[in-house]
Design a protein around this motif. Structure first.
Motif, mmCIF file in Angstrom:
data_model
loop_
_atom_site.group_PDB
_atom_site.id
_atom_site.type_symbol
_atom_site.label_atom_id
_atom_site.label_comp_id
_atom_site.label_asym_id
_atom_site.label_seq_id
_atom_site.Cartn_x
_atom_site.Cartn_y
_atom_site.Cartn_z
ATOM 1 N N ILE A 134 11.750 18.681 3.177
ATOM 2 C CA ILE A 134 11.157 17.892 4.251
ATOM 3 C C ILE A 134 9.791 17.391 3.785
ATOM 4 O O ILE A 134 9.014 18.137 3.187
ATOM 5 C CB ILE A 134 10.991 18.721 5.544
ATOM 6 N N ILE A 135 9.515 16.115 4.040
ATOM 7 C CA ILE A 135 8.204 15.532 3.765
ATOM 8 C C ILE A 135 7.546 15.224 5.100
ATOM 9 O O ILE A 135 8.143 14.568 5.963
ATOM 10 C CB ILE A 135 8.321 14.239 2.932
ATOM 11 N N PHE A 136 6.320 15.704 5.295
ATOM 12 C CA PHE A 136 5.576 15.412 6.519
ATOM 13 C C PHE A 136 4.333 14.603 6.171
ATOM 14 O O PHE A 136 3.498 15.035 5.374
ATOM 15 C CB PHE A 136 5.163 16.699 7.236
ATOM 16 N N ILE A 137 4.217 13.401 6.762
ATOM 17 C CA ILE A 137 3.057 12.530 6.546
ATOM 18 C C ILE A 137 2.312 12.427 7.867
ATOM 19 O O ILE A 137 2.794 11.814 8.820
ATOM 20 C CB ILE A 137 3.485 11.132 6.057
ATOM 21 N N ASP A 138 1.147 13.037 7.923
ATOM 22 C CA ASP A 138 0.331 12.993 9.135
ATOM 23 C C ASP A 138 -0.499 11.704 9.151
ATOM 24 O O ASP A 138 -0.947 11.239 8.098
ATOM 25 C CB ASP A 138 -0.590 14.214 9.185
ATOM 26 N N GLU A 139 -0.710 11.150 10.341
ATOM 27 C CA GLU A 139 -1.465 9.898 10.503
ATOM 28 C C GLU A 139 -0.922 8.819 9.580
ATOM 29 O O GLU A 139 -1.631 8.245 8.747
ATOM 30 C CB GLU A 139 -2.962 10.125 10.253
ATOM 31 N N ILE A 140 0.367 8.525 9.731
ATOM 32 C CA ILE A 140 1.031 7.569 8.836
ATOM 33 C C ILE A 140 0.519 6.154 9.035
ATOM 34 O O ILE A 140 0.734 5.282 8.187
ATOM 35 C CB ILE A 140 2.557 7.632 9.040
ATOM 36 N N ASP A 141 -0.181 5.892 10.133
ATOM 37 C CA ASP A 141 -0.700 4.543 10.353
ATOM 38 C C ASP A 141 -1.746 4.144 9.316
ATOM 39 O O ASP A 141 -2.092 2.972 9.200
ATOM 40 C CB ASP A 141 -1.282 4.419 11.761
ATOM 41 N N ALA A 142 -2.252 5.118 8.536
ATOM 42 C CA ALA A 142 -3.212 4.793 7.462
ATOM 43 C C ALA A 142 -2.573 3.914 6.399
ATOM 44 O O ALA A 142 -3.261 3.106 5.763
ATOM 45 C CB ALA A 142 -3.754 6.068 6.824
ATOM 46 N N ILE A 143 -1.253 4.051 6.193
ATOM 47 C CA ILE A 143 -0.573 3.218 5.194
ATOM 48 C C ILE A 143 0.563 2.402 5.812
ATOM 49 O O ILE A 143 1.127 1.537 5.153
ATOM 50 C CB ILE A 143 0.006 4.076 4.047
ATOM 51 N N GLY A 144 0.914 2.673 7.070
ATOM 52 C CA GLY A 144 2.088 2.044 7.662
ATOM 53 C C GLY A 144 1.802 0.876 8.578
ATOM 54 O O GLY A 144 2.699 0.423 9.300
ATOM 55 N N ARG A 145 0.591 0.346 8.568
ATOM 56 C CA ARG A 145 0.278 -0.772 9.462
ATOM 57 C C ARG A 145 1.086 -2.006 9.101
ATOM 58 O O ARG A 145 1.473 -2.199 7.947
ATOM 59 C CB ARG A 145 -1.220 -1.101 9.394
ATOM 60 N N ALA A 146 1.322 -2.827 10.108
ATOM 61 C CA ALA A 146 2.122 -4.032 9.913
ATOM 62 C C ALA A 146 1.529 -4.903 8.815
ATOM 63 O O ALA A 146 0.318 -5.120 8.757
ATOM 64 C CB ALA A 146 2.215 -4.808 11.227
ATOM 65 N N ARG A 147 2.398 -5.402 7.924
ATOM 66 C CA ARG A 147 1.945 -6.222 6.806
ATOM 67 C C ARG A 147 1.592 -7.633 7.263
ATOM 68 O O ARG A 147 2.107 -8.122 8.257
ATOM 69 C CB ARG A 147 3.036 -6.282 5.740
ATOM 70 N N GLY A 148 0.715 -8.284 6.494
ATOM 71 C CA GLY A 148 0.355 -9.663 6.767
ATOM 72 C C GLY A 148 -0.717 -9.836 7.806
ATOM 73 O O GLY A 148 -0.998 -10.950 8.232
ATOM 74 N N LYS A 149 -1.350 -8.728 8.255
ATOM 75 C CA LYS A 149 -2.373 -8.838 9.293
ATOM 76 C C LYS A 149 -3.753 -8.428 8.800
ATOM 77 O O LYS A 149 -4.662 -8.243 9.582
ATOM 78 C CB LYS A 149 -1.996 -7.968 10.504
ATOM 79 N N ASN A 150 -3.888 -8.253 7.496
ATOM 80 C CA ASN A 150 -5.189 -7.840 6.979
ATOM 81 C C ASN A 150 -6.128 -9.034 6.886
ATOM 82 O O ASN A 150 -5.712 -10.189 6.810
ATOM 83 C CB ASN A 150 -5.041 -7.181 5.601
ATOM 84 N N ALA A 151 -7.415 -8.723 6.873
ATOM 85 C CA ALA A 151 -8.421 -9.790 6.876
ATOM 86 C C ALA A 151 -8.481 -10.530 5.546
ATOM 87 O O ALA A 151 -8.810 -11.706 5.502
ATOM 88 C CB ALA A 151 -9.793 -9.198 7.219
ATOM 89 N N ASN A 152 -8.164 -9.851 4.437
ATOM 90 C CA ASN A 152 -8.267 -10.471 3.113
ATOM 91 C C ASN A 152 -6.967 -11.201 2.774
ATOM 92 O O ASN A 152 -6.152 -10.733 1.990
ATOM 93 C CB ASN A 152 -8.570 -9.409 2.044
ATOM 94 N N MET A 153 -6.774 -12.337 3.388
ATOM 95 C CA MET A 153 -5.550 -13.088 3.165
ATOM 96 C C MET A 153 -5.490 -13.586 1.714
ATOM 97 O O MET A 153 -6.463 -14.094 1.183
ATOM 98 C CB MET A 153 -5.490 -14.293 4.123
ATOM 99 N N GLY A 154 -4.323 -13.472 1.108
ATOM 100 C CA GLY A 154 -4.120 -13.989 -0.239
ATOM 101 C C GLY A 154 -4.494 -13.015 -1.330
ATOM 102 O O GLY A 154 -4.195 -13.255 -2.490
ATOM 103 N N SER A 155 -5.137 -11.908 -1.006
ATOM 104 C CA SER A 155 -5.532 -10.936 -2.027
ATOM 105 C C SER A 155 -4.457 -9.875 -2.166
ATOM 106 O O SER A 155 -3.596 -9.716 -1.311
ATOM 107 C CB SER A 155 -6.864 -10.285 -1.661
ATOM 108 N N ASN A 156 -4.543 -9.133 -3.252
ATOM 109 C CA ASN A 156 -3.584 -8.070 -3.481
ATOM 110 C C ASN A 156 -3.974 -6.857 -2.644
ATOM 111 O O ASN A 156 -5.008 -6.247 -2.886
ATOM 112 C CB ASN A 156 -3.574 -7.711 -4.981
#
Length: 695
Positions: free
Chosen positions: A300-322
């Motif tokens: 079993i793998i448990f990831i606490d506070e998964i929203d740190a890496i699981g936020r919806a893609r394409g909504k970050n402020a740095n558009m076009g960057s890696n």
């Protein structure tokens, strides 16, 4: 095929033994190179020894301007008689282990001057008729070991520092998978592994309440223990389960219970453990985590506070960057349900921000189940109290039902904090057991903050606060759907100059009449100031904030306005954070409807208080005298509320406060913090289950 027995591996060669051996060799070389240096004397002492015929040999070291004196050991007694400090000089034995160094040494003057001294000494011995000649030798010595060591010292320090830093960056010698590889192991997983329940002693018995959520995760544990009864029917275990709920409700505690019960390898880590300053590290750690889990499957793998890496893609402020976070999420999606097989690995995750997670992460086949862990109800709070009261020494016959009824809106973490605070208060009072009053004081401390009786308040301010709080108490008592009052105080606590607490019903839905009565009660404080003093103050800030959020929620979210009709602009996904889903004309209409709704309830509060002005004055005067009044005091002034049920009378003479928090209805105004549409009615219901109000 029979399984091989797990034989314990022999301990490998420890690299630190090499360090120890090198240190011993260096120490021995230093001893052998230095030899015996003897005792330091002066040049005059040497002349005295030579004139008495006691010097066997003199070795002059040219490059260091020093000389070594070797004595005649058969005349050691004569040497002892020359000076008192030589009394302890011992005769050296002729053995293989005898000291090979000189007996004395001294610093010589420059070569030419000392050569003249030796010549004069030899002439003097000859004139005295001495029977021996002073034997002198010249040598040039080099301490190659010291020279080499001085050259190697700085590089050795730099090498050891580099090794130390590499081990630290790799997690240390014992830092799990990342320890042995140094800097090259930065892409290794940082998960903590619990093998078959070892390392955690929490089981499902320690998790009180949460019956629905417990049933879901217990099924996962049961599948790992008894897979045959499921596979015989063609069933497959869910690949992932997502624990969702407000903070403090027990999501991580459920995961700990799974680790203690499952008896399989349990990998635990936080979502932030994947985030690193180096590009590609997050994706690499995801790959390594799943590689380790597959090697130990079932696991079993448990990831606490998964929203740190699981936020919806394409909504970050740095558009076009890696975006490193998006790369990590892409790798996680592939590992959970990609082209390759991932059998035998179950993913558990926890978050209180499910609304911001990527939809690809939430789909069936990755997180098949979403387990909502809600705030505990009355019965669940009782179970949680029973768990946290076990280690506390209580007085006899403490009513747990009473405590659970007085804490609506408390999470499991809040209840744990309440129990601990009550024990601290009892210890401060030097009691031998924690009493009911200590729990009530703890509620006061948590809800209202620290009592500040020494705060400087003028007579006029105190009178204004008293009438303000009396206005709240009067309107809430005379309105049918307002929550029944528990306690009113004008003693400053925390940031509040006065406060009124209520005990709301625990209902699931809320009607328009109930919301309007609550709004009217909240405006009763400002209305009382207007009636009694003809002017208003800034003391109603928290009241105005509350009713404004309630009114906007009623109009734009719950469709409780006749002008706007059955329309809701609630955005459960948070996609409209920067845009309004309605026109400017509709925005103006919403503002007008909200303003009209609030002003109507304010005029209603003024009317109620004007009709009962004598009772308002009596209540305020009693507050000025006693500073704190309870439900019984209001019954004496206003009489019983005829719509109150007998069983709702929870408080008699004990001062009780209930938790004061912003209602779930008010939280829905912040579109980014909302849950799903299916929870709207439950959210409305929790408006009344949140405890009282503070000013």
């Amino acid at each position: 095929m029979a399984k091989k027995k797990n034989t314990p591996q022999k301990g490998g060669f420890n690299f630190y033994w090499i360090y120890g051996i090198v240190a011993v060799v260096i120490f021995m070389l230093m001893l052998t190179s230095s030899g015996g240096t003897g005792k330091k004397i002066s040049e005059n002492d040497f002349k005295q020894l030579a004139e008495n015929g006691l010097v066997k040999k003199l070795i002059i070291i040219s490059n260091t301007e020093s000389a070594e004196v070797y004595l005649k050991h058969d005349k050691i007694e004569d040497v002892r008689n020359l000076k008192t400090e030589w009394k302890n000089l011992k005769k050296q034995k002729d053995t293989p282990f005898a000291q090979s160094g000189p007996d004395f040494y001294f610093q010589t003057p420059p070569r030419e001057s000392f050569d003249n001294t030796i010549k004069d000494l030899k002439v003097s011995l000859a004139e005295k008729g001495a029977d021996y000649e002073l034997n002198t030798e010249y040598e040039v010595r080099h301490d190659y070991f010291s020279e080499v060591l001085s050259w190697l010292f700085l590089p050795a320090i730099l090498i050891f520092f580099w090794i130390f830093m590499m081990r630290r960056m790799g997690g240390g010698a014992g830092g799990g998978a990342g320890g042995a590889g140094g800097i090259f192991s930065i892409g290794k997983s940082k998960a903590t592994v619990f093998e078959k329940g070892k390392g955690t002693n929490i089981t499902f018995k320690d998790v009180a309440g949460l019956e629905g959520a417990k049933e879901e995760v217990e099924e996962i544990v049961d599948f790992l223990k008894h897979p045959k009864k499921y596979t015989d029917l063609g069933a497959k275990i869910p690949k992932g389960a997502l624990l969702v709920g407000p903070p403090g409700t027990g999501k991580t505690l459920l995961a700990k219970a799974v680790a203690g019960e499952a008896q399989v390898p349990f990998f635990s880590l936080s979502g932030s453990d994947f985030v690193e300053m180096f590009v590609g590290v997050g994706a690499s750690r995801v790959r390594d985590l799943f590689k380790q889990a597959k090697e130990k499957a079932p696991s079993i793998i448990f990831i606490d506070e998964i929203d740190a890496i699981g936020r919806a893609r394409g909504k970050n402020a740095n558009m076009g960057s890696n975006d490193e976070r998006e790369n990590t999420l892409n790798q996680l999606l592939t590992e959970m349900d990609g082209f390759g097989t991932n059998s035998g690995v179950i993913i558990l995750a926890a978050t209180n921000r499910a609304d911001v997670l990527d939809s690809a992460l939430m789909r069936a086949g990755r997180f098949d189940r979403q387990i909502y862990v809600d705030m505990p109800d009355l019965n669940e709070r009782k179970e949680i109290f029973q768990v946290h009261l076990k280690p506390i020494k209580l007085e006899k016959e403490l009513d747990v039902d009473f405590l659970s009824r007085q804490t609506p809106g408390f999470s499991g973490a809040d209840i744990a904090n309440l129990c601990n605070e009550a024990a601290l208060i009892a210890a401060r009072k030097k009691k031998k057991a924690v009493s009911k009053q200590d729990f009530l004081d703890a509620v006061d401390r948590i809800v209202g903050g620290l009592e500040k009786k020494n705060k400087i308040i003028t007579k006029e301010e105190k009178q204004t606060i008293a009438y303000h709080e009396a206005g709240h108490a009067t309107t809430s008592w005379l309105l049918e759907h307002a929550s029944p009052l528990v306690k009113v105080t004008i003693v400053p606590r925390g940031k509040s100059l006065g406060a009124a607490w209520y005990l709301p019903e625990e209902r699931q839905i809320t009607t328009t009449e109930q919301l309007l009565d609550e709004m009217c009660s909240a405006l009763g404080g400002r209305a009382a100031e207007q009636i009694m003093f003809g002017k208003i103050s800034t003391g109603a800030l928290s009241d105005l904030e509350k009713v404004t959020k309630q009114a906007y929620a009623m109009v734009s979210i719950y469709g409780l306005s006749e002008k706007l009709g059955n329309i809701s602009y609630y955005d459960s996904q948070g996609n409209q954070s920067f845009t309004k889903p309605y026109s400017e004309e509709r925005a103006r209409l919403i503002d007008e409807e909200v303003s009209l709704m609030i002003e109507n309830q304010y005029r209603r509060a003024v009317k109620i208080l004007t009709e009962n002005k004598d009772k308002l004055i009596k209540l305020a005067e009693e507050l000025l005298v006693n500073e704190v009044i309870f439900k019984d005091n209001l019954i004496q002034i206003f009489g019983k509320r005829f719509w109150d049920k007998e069983e709702e009378t929870l408080i008699h003479a004990d001062p009780v406060e209930v938790k004061d928090e912003i209602s779930e209805l008010e939280k829905d105004i912040n579109l980014d913090d909302t849950e799903t549409d299916s929870k709207d009615q439950d959210t409305a219901g929790s408006t009344e289950s949140a405890s009282g109000k503070k000013d």
